[in-house]
Design a protein around this motif. Structure first.
Motif: not given
Ligand code: UDP
Ligand code: BGC
Ligand code: MN
Length: 336
Positions: A123-125, A186-188, A276-281
């Motif tokens: 769930n991180r499309y 997935v967010d890096l 860069h890490m994409i911001h997420h909760k």
């Protein structure tokens, strides 16, 4: 004498017949000889071209030479930003050399390593789109023979990052003879393409300075984020633990596995290892795992029986998308 003119006519006739037959034979012999010559030439020509090809294959133009240790295509520090949404069809058009399933092989040289990039996922499309947008051009510039495998946890149970990574290792090897495995959140997104997504003589920690962690290594044994292990290194530590459900600790377990097998961590220079890490909760069903401290304390006792040799899962679906392969997998439930 009256019969003589008839006899000589007959003689002339037979001479004519013989002449005609001889003519025919000579013509046929000549014809056959010319055909044979053609065939002869055909064979000699073919042999020649095979020979030329063999000769050519030893020259750099025909058989790709091994890619250089440092790719000439690298650009160094890069702008990374997330203001514009990413369209995957555009991204595919921008990366025509990427084959379905997210596979790429350099065309001008033979890659130094065959790298499977494994992404734990659920769930991180939105993050995945940015990852593909940024990483495909970088991995191509790094001249890697690579494939991108997104390991999607099926169902709503607690997330298990390390087990998904084990599944990625096992499934990618069914696809291709990979010799190196890069495990990436997935967010890096790397901010410098000199941080090469390949394996080293020691297991490698690539995400050394992450912006959201203050561009510093939180502690010396940190092994989270983006890491690279060769097939041998991964097998030597019996893969990753399967029983860390929820957030945290699994990377510390991996780090301890590596040390206990006499290996050390390698890292790029901190300036090159920026991310860069994409911001997420924090995600639902990935709350901090309260058992993690207790588990990390027992890695050396559990690692030989919990890992690759105890991995069980069920592939629900494998899809070869234009820019990645997504494997949806049922990894079961935590032991209660
Ligand atoms: N992840 C995911 N879905 C989830 C939870 C985690 O895809 O619901 C994956 C994703 O690749 C993510 C990684 O697991 O980057 C690590 O989780 P998280 O980003 O929460 O950890 P952090 O490093 O930010 O503490
Ligand atoms: C956790 C790790 C995590 C690290 C950095 C540690 O306390 O155990 O899983 O990667 O903190 O956030
Ligand atoms: Mn994150």
């Amino acid at each position: 004498m009256g019969a003589l003119p008839g006899a000589s006519l007959q003689k002339v006739f037979w001479l004519l017949v013989i002449f005609c037959v001889l003519h025919l034979v000579v013509a046929m012999v000549y014809y056959m000889a010319s055909r044979n010559l053609d065939i002869f030439q055909y064979f000699t020509k073919n042999k020649q071209s095979q020979h030329d090809w063999k000769n050519a294959s030893t020259t750099p133009a025909a058989e790709p030479h091994v890619c250089p240790e440092t790719s000439p295509l690298l650009v160094g520090p890069m702008e990374v930003e997330f203001s514009k949404p990413v369209d995957l069809e555009e991204t595919k058009k921008d990366n025509p050399a990427v084959r379905d399933g997210g596979l790429h092989t350099p065309k001008d040289c033979q890659a130094l390593q065959k790298v499977a990039v494994i992404i734990p996922f659920r769930n991180r499309y939105e993050h995945l789109k940015y990852w593909l947008y940024y990483l495909h051009p970088i991995l191509q510039r790094q001249q890697l023979d690579y494939g991108v495998y997104v390991i999607n946890q099926d169902g709503e149970e607690t997330f298990n990052r390390a087990k998904l990574l084990n599944v990625g290792f096992a499934e990618a090897l069914k696809d291709y003879d990979y010799d190196c495995f890069v495990f990436s959140d997935v967010d890096l997104i790397p901010m410098d393409d000199r941080n090469i997504y390949k394996c080293n003589s020691q297991p490698r920690h690539l995400s050394v300075s992450v912006d959201r962690l203050g561009f510093r290594l939180l502690y010396e044994d940190l092994f989270g984020g983006v890491t690279a292990l060769s097939k041998d290194q991964f097998q030597k530590i019996n893969g990753f633990p399967n029983n860390y459900w929820g957030w945290g600790g699994e990377d510390d377990d991996i780090s301890k596995r590596i040390k206990s097998k006499g290996m050390s961590l390698s890292r790029p220079d901190a300036k090159i290892g920026t991310f860069h890490m994409i911001h997420h909760k924090s995600d639902e069903k990935n709350e901090p795992n309260p058992q993690r401290f207790n588990k990390i304390a027992h890695t050396e006792e559990t690692m030989n029986s919990d890992g690759l040799n105890s991995l069980s899962y069920e592939v629900v679906k494998t899809e070869k998308k234009p820019l990645y392969t997504i494997i949806t997998v049922n990894i079961g439930l935590p032991k209660r």
